[in-house]
Design a protein around this motif. Structure first.
Motif, PDB file in Angstrom:
ATOM      1  N   ILE A 282       0.876  -1.172   0.000  1.00  0.00           N
ATOM      2  CA  ILE A 282       0.000   0.000   0.000  1.00  0.00           C
ATOM      3  C   ILE A 282       0.911   1.219   0.000  1.00  0.00           C
ATOM      4  O   ILE A 282       1.716   1.403   0.923  1.00  0.00           O
ATOM      5  N   TYR A 298     -11.859   1.781   9.373  1.00  0.00           N
ATOM      6  CA  TYR A 298     -12.544   0.836   8.490  1.00  0.00           C
ATOM      7  C   TYR A 298     -11.665  -0.327   8.032  1.00  0.00           C
ATOM      8  O   TYR A 298     -12.096  -1.132   7.202  1.00  0.00           O
ATOM      9  N   CYS A 299     -10.446  -0.430   8.569  1.00  0.00           N
ATOM     10  CA  CYS A 299      -9.618  -1.588   8.212  1.00  0.00           C
ATOM     11  C   CYS A 299     -10.154  -2.809   8.947  1.00  0.00           C
ATOM     12  O   CYS A 299     -10.142  -2.869  10.173  1.00  0.00           O
ATOM     13  N   CYS A 320      -2.728  -7.792   5.908  1.00  0.00           N
ATOM     14  CA  CYS A 320      -3.588  -7.017   4.991  1.00  0.00           C
ATOM     15  C   CYS A 320      -4.172  -7.906   3.907  1.00  0.00           C
ATOM     16  O   CYS A 320      -3.453  -8.602   3.191  1.00  0.00           O
ATOM     17  N   GLY A 324      -8.992  -2.907   0.080  1.00  0.00           N
ATOM     18  CA  GLY A 324      -9.006  -1.606  -0.596  1.00  0.00           C
ATOM     19  C   GLY A 324      -9.889  -0.569   0.060  1.00  0.00           C
ATOM     20  O   GLY A 324     -10.006   0.550  -0.441  1.00  0.00           O
TER      21      GLY A 324
HETATM   22  S1  SF4 Z   1      -6.482  -2.949   2.137  1.00  0.00           S
HETATM   23 FE1  SF4 Z   1      -8.061  -3.549   3.639  1.00  0.00          FE
HETATM   24  S2  SF4 Z   1      -6.986  -4.942   5.054  1.00  0.00           S
HETATM   25 FE2  SF4 Z   1      -5.395  -3.828   3.912  1.00  0.00          FE
HETATM   26  S3  SF4 Z   1      -4.857  -2.069   5.197  1.00  0.00           S
HETATM   27 FE3  SF4 Z   1      -6.462  -1.383   3.744  1.00  0.00          FE
HETATM   28  S4  SF4 Z   1      -8.412  -1.664   4.839  1.00  0.00           S
HETATM   29 FE4  SF4 Z   1      -6.824  -2.864   5.944  1.00  0.00          FE
END
Ligand code: SF4
Ligand code: SF4
Length: 365
Positions: A282, A298-299, A320, A324
C-alpha cells in the motif's frame, strides 16, 4: 438518504455493539451449534426437498453473499476496484463454491470445491481424501496449493485469494460490510493475532505430516493411528467448526467480520508470509494525510493504517487482505494498492508499527 427514528436507532444499535447486536450474535452462535451438532436442519432441508443440511446452508450462505454483494455494489458503485472485486466474489461463491459441488453430487461424482485449497481445506490433503478423488482433482489440489496460491500471492499479495475468491472473505466483504469497523485495533489484539494465526498454521502442518506418516506405517502402528485420528477430530472440532464457524461468523456483530481470517486461518497465515516477500504494497502519498483516522477505523484487519500515512511510509503487512477500503474511505486519496516489481528499502516499511508505537508517534506530532 438519512434514516430517522426507530430504523436509525436499530441500524446504529446493530452496528455499534448495542442490545440487538448481542442478540444477533447469540442467534448466529446458536444457529451454528444447531447446524453442526443436531439433525434439525437435515430434517428441515428434506422437508423442502433438499438432500442435506449442507445444501440448505450453502443456499443461505450464497444468498447472504449475493444480497450483501448487491448492497456493496450499490454503496461503492463509483469505485471500480470494489465493483469488480465484489462481482468476482459473488460469482465464485455461486458457481465454484455452491453450484459445481451440487452438480457433481447430482451426477454421482465426488463433491469438490474448486475455490478451496489446502491448508484452508485441510482434508483435501488427507490420504483418505486423496485416494477417493480422480487424478485430475488431486493434481488440481496439489498444483493449486503448491504453485497457484503462492505464485499469485507473490505477484498480487494475499488479496487475490482472501478478498477475491475465498467464501470467508466473501461473506465479510459483502453481508459483513456494515460491521467491518468493529475489528479491534488494540495492541492486545495485534499481539494475540500474531501468536494465534501461526499457532494454527503450525498445528495444521503438523497434522498433515502426521496423517501421511500414520498412513505410511498404518498396519504396523495402531497406537499412532489412534493418536492421529484423535488429533484430526480435535482439529476439525476446534479449528474448523468452532473457530471458523461459531466464533468466526457468530461474533460478526461484536468483533467484526474477519475474526477467523485475522486470527486463525492457516491459509491467511501462509499467504501473509508470501505477501511480505512479494510485490503487493500500500503506497502512501507523502505529506497528504490529515490524520482523520478513517482508514484505520474501516480496516477490517485491525491495521493502524493512519500511522503509516502519518509517517509517509508505504507498507506491506502480512495481515492485509487488500480489501481496498482504506483507500476508498480516505478523503485525501493518500493510499493506493499496488503490485510493484522493485522495492525501495527507505520508502517501504516491512516492519510492523504497533499500536503502542503509533500512540507515541501521534503524541509527538
Ligand atoms: S487494504 Fe483492507 S486490510 Fe489492507 S490495510 Fe487497507 S483496509 Fe486494511
Ligand atoms: S483516511 Fe487518509 S487522511 Fe485520513 S488518516 Fe487515513 S491516510 Fe490520513
Amino acid at each position: 438518504m438519512v434514516r430517522q427514528g426507530k430504523a436509525a436507532w436499530l441500524a446504529h444499535d446493530l452496528t455499534h455493539r448495542g442490545v440487538t447486536a448481542w442478540l444477533l450474535s447469540a442467534l448466529l452462535v446458536a444457529f451454528y451449534l444447531v447446524l453442526y451438532y443436531t439433525a434439525l436442519f437435515d430434517r428441515a432441508a428434506r422437508a423442502i426437498g433438499l438432500d442435506s443440511k449442507w445444501t440448505f446452508y450453502g443456499i443461505l450462505y450464497s444468498l447472504a453473499i449475493v444480497l450483501g454483494g448487491i448492497y456493496v455494489l450499490r454503496k461503492y458503485r463509483h469505485n471500480r476496484y470494489q465493483v469488480v472485486r465484489t462481482a468476482v466474489v459473488m460469482f465464485v461463491q455461486v458457481i465454484l463454491a455452491f453450484s459445481i459441488p451440487e452438480i457433481l453430487q447430482f451426477v454421482h461424482q465426488p463433491e469438490y470445491y474448486f475455490s478451496y485449497f489446502w491448508p484452508l481445506k485441510f482434508d483435501y490433503w488427507t490420504p483418505e481424501t486423496i485416494f477417493r478423488f480422480p487424478l485430475g482433482y488431486i493434481l488440481y489440489s496439489f498444483l493449486g496449493s503448491l504453485l497457484l496460491v503462492p505464485l499469485l500471492g507473490i505477484f498480487f499479495g494475499k488479496r487475490w485469494y482472501c478478498s477475491w475468491v475465498c467464501g470467508c472473505g466473501g461473506l465479510a466483504n459483502t453481508a459483513g460490510d456494515p460491521l467491518r469497523h468493529l475489528t479491534s485495533k488494540s495492541s492486545a489484539s495485534w499481539k494475540f493475532e500474531r501468536i494465534s494465526i501461526y499457532t494454527v498454521l503450525a498445528v495444521c502442518l503438523t497434522l498433515t505430516a502426521l496423517l501421511f506418516v500414520s498412513w505410511g506405517i498404518r498396519t504396523r502402528d495402531p497406537a499412532l493411528e489412534q493418536f492421529v485420528d484423535g488429533f484430526q477430530s480435535v482439529y476439525a472440532f476446534l479449528v474448523v467448526a468452532m473457530l471458523s464457524g461459531v466464533v468466526g461468523a457468530g461474533l460478526y456483530p461484536l468483533g467484526g467480520t474477519r475474526i477467523w481470517c485475522r486470527n486463525f486461518c492457516p491459509m491467511a497465515a501462509l499467504l501473509g508470509l508470501v505477501q511480505k516477500f512479494g510485490r503487493f504494497r500500500i503506497t502512501v502519498k507523502e505529506n497528504m494525510c490529515i490524520s482523520c483516522g478513517l482508514c484505520s477505523k474501516y480496516c477490517e484487519m485491525g491495521i493502524d493504517v493512519r500511522s503509516y500515512a502519518q509517517a509517509n511510509l508505504s507498507f506491506t503487512r502480512a495481515s492485509c487482505v487488500g480489501c481496498g477500503l482504506c483507500a476508498e474511505v480516505c478523503p485525501r486519496g493518500v493510499l493506493r494498492l499496488e503490485n510493484i516489481r522493485l522495492r525501495h528499502p527507505q520508502q517501504l516499511a516491512l516492519i510492523h508499527i504497533s499500536p503502542a508505537t503509533t500512540r507515541s508517534r501521534t503524541a509527538a506530532i
